[in-house]
Design a protein around this motif. Structure first.
Motif, PDB file in Angstrom:
ATOM      1  N   TRP A  93      51.755 102.288  -5.950  1.00 50.58           N
ATOM      2  CA  TRP A  93      50.595 101.444  -5.684  1.00 50.58           C
ATOM      3  C   TRP A  93      49.581 101.518  -6.823  1.00 50.58           C
ATOM      4  O   TRP A  93      49.390 102.563  -7.434  1.00 50.58           O
ATOM      5  CB  TRP A  93      49.948 101.857  -4.358  1.00 50.58           C
ATOM      6  CG  TRP A  93      51.001 102.189  -3.350  1.00 50.58           C
ATOM      7  CD1 TRP A  93      51.299 103.424  -2.856  1.00 50.58           C
ATOM      8  CD2 TRP A  93      51.940 101.291  -2.749  1.00 50.58           C
ATOM      9  NE1 TRP A  93      52.360 103.338  -1.990  1.00 50.58           N
ATOM     10  CE2 TRP A  93      52.776 102.046  -1.893  1.00 50.58           C
ATOM     11  CE3 TRP A  93      52.157  99.919  -2.845  1.00 50.58           C
ATOM     12  CZ2 TRP A  93      53.802 101.473  -1.150  1.00 50.58           C
ATOM     13  CZ3 TRP A  93      53.183  99.356  -2.100  1.00 50.58           C
ATOM     14  CH2 TRP A  93      53.985 100.123  -1.265  1.00 50.58           C
ATOM     15  N   LYS A 139      45.808 103.059   0.235  1.00 51.81           N
ATOM     16  CA  LYS A 139      46.353 102.764  -1.094  1.00 51.81           C
ATOM     17  C   LYS A 139      47.116 101.437  -1.080  1.00 51.81           C
ATOM     18  O   LYS A 139      46.960 100.607  -1.970  1.00 51.81           O
ATOM     19  CB  LYS A 139      47.302 103.871  -1.558  1.00 51.81           C
ATOM     20  CG  LYS A 139      46.650 105.137  -1.985  1.00 51.81           C
ATOM     21  CD  LYS A 139      47.733 106.156  -2.361  1.00 51.81           C
ATOM     22  CE  LYS A 139      47.178 107.553  -2.468  1.00 51.81           C
ATOM     23  NZ  LYS A 139      48.245 108.541  -2.704  1.00 51.81           N
ATOM     24  N   ILE A 140      47.958 101.272  -0.064  1.00 49.53           N
ATOM     25  CA  ILE A 140      48.770 100.056   0.023  1.00 49.53           C
ATOM     26  C   ILE A 140      47.884  98.841   0.265  1.00 49.53           C
ATOM     27  O   ILE A 140      48.049  97.794  -0.376  1.00 49.53           O
ATOM     28  CB  ILE A 140      49.831 100.193   1.139  1.00 49.53           C
ATOM     29  CG1 ILE A 140      50.802 101.319   0.794  1.00 49.53           C
ATOM     30  CG2 ILE A 140      50.574  98.878   1.345  1.00 49.53           C
ATOM     31  CD1 ILE A 140      51.666 101.755   1.963  1.00 49.53           C
ATOM     32  N   HIS A 187      46.109  98.011  -2.929  1.00 53.22           N
ATOM     33  CA  HIS A 187      47.083  97.485  -3.885  1.00 53.22           C
ATOM     34  C   HIS A 187      47.266  95.978  -3.678  1.00 53.22           C
ATOM     35  O   HIS A 187      47.164  95.191  -4.624  1.00 53.22           O
ATOM     36  CB  HIS A 187      48.420  98.218  -3.704  1.00 53.22           C
ATOM     37  CG  HIS A 187      49.553  97.641  -4.460  1.00 53.22           C
ATOM     38  ND1 HIS A 187      49.873  98.029  -5.745  1.00 53.22           N
ATOM     39  CD2 HIS A 187      50.467  96.692  -4.112  1.00 53.22           C
ATOM     40  CE1 HIS A 187      50.921  97.340  -6.163  1.00 53.22           C
ATOM     41  NE2 HIS A 187      51.306  96.537  -5.192  1.00 53.22           N
TER      42      HIS A 187
END
Length: 181
Positions: A80, A107-108, A111
């Motif tokens: 990511w 994080k995802i 991203h």
């Protein structure tokens, strides 16, 4: 993982011994690749863990679902983009799961937001909810599970989904991707 999954070619059903061998190989791969809540699949209304593993394997072997495992290369720090570069002012704080689960979801989410996608937290699926849903016009829906899931939930959602990708993230080093056309 058996090579058939990555090529997504259907087998001739008249060759049942070959088909059964491929189903077993897929089941073995799934068993080792995906973490589940319980070995007993208590959340399933009917059936058993091995039954759902077999059903998922049949979807893969028959070509209805393409499956692949993606391993993070040793030189890659993360799958990511760096979250520190994303504007998080309008996003609510997550209060979901363990620290690793929550941090990975953030994080995802960051991203895909950084890449211009719409991201929904805990979107409804046919069975249960995903951790994240990632959407962009003209692209398949991306449904993401971080950490553990159940084979019943995975099977039922793969069976009913259309033109989408179901991504399981068991840890920081691999992704399991299921694509349904």
């Amino acid at each position: 993982m058996p090579s058939l999954s990555s090529k997504s070619k259907a087998l001739p059903w008249k060759d049942w011994d070959i088909v059964e061998k491929k189903i077993k190989e897929e089941m073995d791969w799934l068993r080792g690749a995906i973490d589940t809540f319980s070995n007993k699949e208590k959340s399933a209304p009917m059936g058993c863990r091995e039954c759902f593993l077999r059903r998922i394997a049949i979807l893969i072997v028959s070509g209805q679902v393409k499956a692949r495992q993606i391993r993070k290369s040793s030189g890659l720090k993360s799958f990511w983009l760096d979250k520190s570069k994303t504007n998080r002012k309008n996003r609510k704080k997550m209060h979901h799961g363990s620290d690793w689960h929550r941090e990975t979801m953030e994080k995802i989410e960051n991203h895909f937001l950084r890449l211009g996608y719409q991201v929904a937290r805990e979107p409804d699926l046919h069975q249960g909810r995903a951790d994240l849903g990632v959407y962009k016009k003209g692209e398949p829906d991306l449904l993401i599970e971080v950490g553990t899931t159940s084979f019943f939930k995975l099977w039922l959602n793969l069976k009913t989904m259309r033109h989408s990708v179901y991504l399981i993230i068991p840890d920081d080093h691999k992704l399991i991707e299921f694509t349904k056309k």
